[in-house]
Design a protein around this motif. Structure first.
Motif, PDB file in Angstrom:
ATOM      1  N   ASN A 169      -0.437   0.285   3.377  1.00 42.97           N
ATOM      2  CA  ASN A 169       0.880  -0.311   3.084  1.00 42.97           C
ATOM      3  C   ASN A 169       1.163  -0.360   1.583  1.00 42.97           C
ATOM      4  O   ASN A 169       2.319  -0.309   1.163  1.00 42.97           O
ATOM      5  N   ARG A 170       0.107  -0.496   0.783  1.00 41.45           N
ATOM      6  CA  ARG A 170       0.322  -0.592  -0.653  1.00 41.45           C
ATOM      7  C   ARG A 170       0.843   0.737  -1.221  1.00 41.45           C
ATOM      8  O   ARG A 170       1.622   0.728  -2.172  1.00 41.45           O
ATOM      9  N   VAL A 171       0.387   1.879  -0.650  1.00 44.98           N
ATOM     10  CA  VAL A 171       0.759   3.177  -1.233  1.00 44.98           C
ATOM     11  C   VAL A 171       1.940   3.839  -0.521  1.00 44.98           C
ATOM     12  O   VAL A 171       2.529   4.790  -1.045  1.00 44.98           O
ATOM     13  N   LEU A 172       2.281   3.379   0.720  1.00 45.19           N
ATOM     14  CA  LEU A 172       3.350   4.027   1.489  1.00 45.19           C
ATOM     15  C   LEU A 172       4.692   3.387   1.209  1.00 45.19           C
ATOM     16  O   LEU A 172       4.810   2.176   1.050  1.00 45.19           O
ATOM     17  N   THR A 173       5.715   4.270   1.191  1.00 47.29           N
ATOM     18  CA  THR A 173       7.091   3.778   1.037  1.00 47.29           C
ATOM     19  C   THR A 173       7.604   3.368   2.400  1.00 47.29           C
ATOM     20  O   THR A 173       7.138   3.844   3.440  1.00 47.29           O
TER      21      THR A 173
END
Length: 753
Positions: free
Chosen positions: A185-189
């Protein structure tokens, strides 16, 4: 009812419109399917490429995040405070909490544990840490001094084990645990159009934007071998909702449907135009064919198409002309037939009523033509008819019409007559034709004709009356001896009607089995003993009683009914004669008369064999009689047929001997056993010197040729004595017995037994 059956009831124009429209619609439908297939295939490829690109991007971002966490975990183990904490037990509580707290900031760390070389926890944020002996990965990391990272089975957590070294010696390890969904979740838009799933050992460890109630277009993406996710055994599944994927396809489909409808409408309009172009020549041909049938137009061609349809029209014209010719002209002589003659006769009647001009109808029938057919065959007779037709055309004027009515009957329409002399002149020419011999296939023979004449309006006012009355006049000419002509008189119609009535009754008599066999015994003169009997046919008419043979036999021969009558007599007499033999009566020989017509039938010999088998009669008890006159009409053929009967064991006799002008050479060649002296010589033998000498001569001929001799017509004792004195001992006649039926003859045989 199927489509094709329904289509069959449509007009040709409607069928063409329906078929062309159907083909256009089918073509549009197929094109639409092909376009949709191509578009769908391209879209699928493009979407797969898009998802693949997006998946690689996600892989790289997650890989980068995991790599960052691994690197930071390794850096943590390099911190001197971590190393000192392993040595300084007192300083652990002071140094480690702030150090761990600082490390966990911004890294989404779930747990962080510090263990010594034996795997004992010296600092932990997790309650249960696997013991040294319980974790192969922990043992391997401590033993080898290498960083280990993995995802436990049935878990969604990333575990990093980073060894802590002091002077190149492993003193312990930092165990850092991260939650996978936090990493992802931190890296996905936040893109709600695409769902993402991460699987480890086929277990879902991360899911984003996925709804169980939505159908997706999905694909599973792999990554390169060096990827951290690949090493961790993580597989990425990515997809978009089907409605989003199909939205462009639906838009294209809608446009194609609209375009297809437009083309269909245009196609229907074009099919109407094409139908007119295609069917117009066909409909023109159909109308012309109908007009030909209605006689309002003669030809179907030209159509102007210059194609197969034009050839069909020409072929139809040729066929129509041929059929028209065949319908109006005789196929054998190529003369006008009855139909065309009647049409010309009707026209002559109309013209005569208007112009008062006279005309005549001649009805011509060849004399004894049936005997020529029977003797020489139908092929021979057909050639004769062709020659007669040619000669008749030459004998009349250009304005006259010659026609063949059928069989051996011809008619002539003599128009524009000024007086009766014109008719007589033409009649004389016709009669002269038959004075000369006809030569066919090297055979020379003579034939005559009988002619009946009617005049309009004296002898009839309609074509039917003129033909009927000329036919009656022709039969009157035959009654007068043939080879002549006769003008119509009123009493001829009645005689013609009697003949037609008698012929009808004769045919009905065969169906009703009205013919009976009478028998006239033949005797040995010295002993008066019955030595045989002659089978004679009698017609027992239900109203007229017994009809004399001379009234119906000639008509039966003319109509060909004699064949069936003779065969009925033959079979019935054989059965009765055999019955007398079975009853032990001495009846001698059964004599059966044969007409030349019967003898010329192709199946005659087979019929004789069948009759003998059915009746079970012996051929020793059979004798066939044939008249000398009939034999001499075609003696060569008669010799062949009689020999076939002789080969069956049947005895043969010449009836009415002395009346047929036969030569002794032919008599000697005939396979006969007996001569029968005609009664015309016997009746006056005692008073007429010529008859007496002829009778003696016949008896002498028979003896010299080793033939039996029998006399018929014996009516007195004196005649019987005369015959015996001259060497003839067999006779039949009223002096002994009249022809009697089988019942009466049976009683006579019983009385003599």
């Amino acid at each position: 009812m199927g489509f094709l059956q329904k289509l069959a009831f449509k007009s040709i124009r409607e069928r063409v419109i329906i078929l062309i429209s159907t083909l256009i619609a089918l073509a549009i439908f197929l094109i639409t399917l092909i376009v949709l297939f191509i578009v769908n295939n391209n879209m699928s490829n493009q979407m797969d490429t898009l998802l693949k690109t997006r998946a690689h991007s996600i892989y790289e971002k997650i890989d980068q995040r995991i790599g960052y966490l691994i690197d930071n975990s390794v850096l943590l183990t390099k911190n001197e405070l971590i190393i000192n904490s392993l040595i300084d037990k007192n300083g652990r509580k002071t140094y480690l909490p702030p150090l761990v707290e600082n490390f966990m900031k911004g890294k989404d760390v779930l747990y962080l544990n510090i263990v010594d070389f034996d795997g004992r926890a010296i600092f932990q944020t997790q309650e249960n840490i696997p013991l040294y002996n319980e974790s192969s990965r922990l043992r391997a990391a401590l033993a080898l001094g290498k960083v280990s990272y993995f995802i436990e089975d049935n878990d969604d957590k990333l575990v990093i084990i980073a060894p802590i070294e002091y002077y190149n010696t492993t003193q312990g390890a930092a165990i850092v645990v991260f939650k996978i969904d936090e990493i992802a979740n931190r890296v996905l838009t936040n893109n709600t159009d695409i769902y993402i799933k991460l699987f480890h050992n086929e277990q879902n460890i991360f899911s984003r934007n996925f709804d169980e109630d939505i159908t997706y277009h999905s694909s599973v993406q792999d990554t390169h071998q060096d990827s951290l996710l690949k090493q961790l055994g993580v597989v990425l599944q990515i997809g978009v909702p089907t409605n989003i994927y199909l939205a462009p396809l639906k838009e294209i489909l809608l446009k194609l449907i609209l375009v297809g409808l437009v083309f269909t409408v245009v196609g229907i309009i074009l099919s109407n135009l094409l139908a007119d172009t295609i069917t117009q020549p066909i409909l023109t041909l159909v109308n012309r064919v109908k007009n030909v049938e209605n006689k309002s137009e003669v030809f179907c061609s030209p159509l102007g198409t210059n194609d197969e349809l034009e050839e069909l029209a020409k072929a139809f014209d040729e066929r129509s002309l041929l059929l028209q010719h065949q319908a109006q002209y005789d196929s054998l002589t190529d003369l006008p037939n009855r139909l065309l003659f009647l049409d010309r006769l009707e026209q002559s009647i109309k013209n005569s009523v208007r112009t008062k001009e006279k005309f005549a109808v001649l009805f011509i029938d060849l004399d004894h033509f049936k005997e020529i057919n029977d003797s020489f065959g139908h092929h021979f007779g057909d050639k004769l008819l062709m020659i007669v037709g040619e000669y008749l055309q030459r004998a009349v004027r250009v304005s006259d019409s010659v026609a063949r009515m059928g069989g051996d009957e011809f008619t002539i329409l003599l128009s524009n007559l000024d007086n009766q002399h014109d008719i007589l002149s033409i009649l004389q020419k016709i009669m002269n034709i038959f004075k000369e011999p006809f030569i066919i296939s090297h055979h020379q023979f003579y034939i005559t004709c009988s002619i009946g004449i009617t005049l309009f309006p004296l002898h009839g006012k309609t074509s039917e009356e003129l033909l009927k009355n000329s036919d009656a006049a022709m039969y009157k000419a035959k009654e007068k001896g043939r080879n002549t002509y006769q003008f119509y008189t009123n009493d001829m119609t009645e005689k013609a009607f009697e003949r037609i009535t008698l012929e009808t009754q004769l045919r009905q008599a065969l169906v009703n089995q009205e013919f009976e066999v009478y028998y006239q015994p033949q005797v040995d003169i010295p002993s008066s003993k019955i030595i045989g009997m002659e089978a004679l046919v009698r017609w027992n008419h239900p109203k007229m009683g017994l009809v004399p043979p001379f009234k119906f036999i000639p008509l039966a021969e003319d109509t060909g009914l004699i064949v069936e009558i003779d065969r009925q007599v033959m079979l019935d007499s054989m059965k009765q004669f055999q019955q007398w033999i079975n009853d032990c009566f001495d009846v001698g020989t059964l004599s059966i008369n044969l007409s030349i017509v019967q003898l010329n039938q192709e199946d005659f010999i087979e019929f004789v064999k069948k009759a003998i088998n059915v009746s079970k009669i012996s051929t020793d008890n059979l004798m066939f009689e044939v008249t000398e006159t009939q034999v001499m009409k075609n003696p060569e053929h008669a010799i062949i047929m009689l020999q076939k009967l002789k080969d069956l064991g049947i005895r043969l006799a010449i009836d009415d001997f002395g009346t047929g002008h036969s030569s002794l050479a032919y008599i000697k060649r005939l396979p006969i056993d007996k001569l029968k002296i005609d009664q015309s010589f016997i009746m006056d033998a005692l008073v007429d010197k010529d008859d007496q000498e002829l009778t003696k001569a016949i008896i002498s001929i028979g003896k010299n040729l080793n033939l039996e001799v029998i006399a018929e017509g014996v009516e007195t004792q004196q005649i019987a004595e005369f015959l015996v004195s001259n060497g003839c001992t067999e006779a039949q006649g009223y002096f002994y017995y009249k022809p009697i039926n089988s019942e009466t003859l049976t009683e006579i045989l019983k009385s003599q037994h």
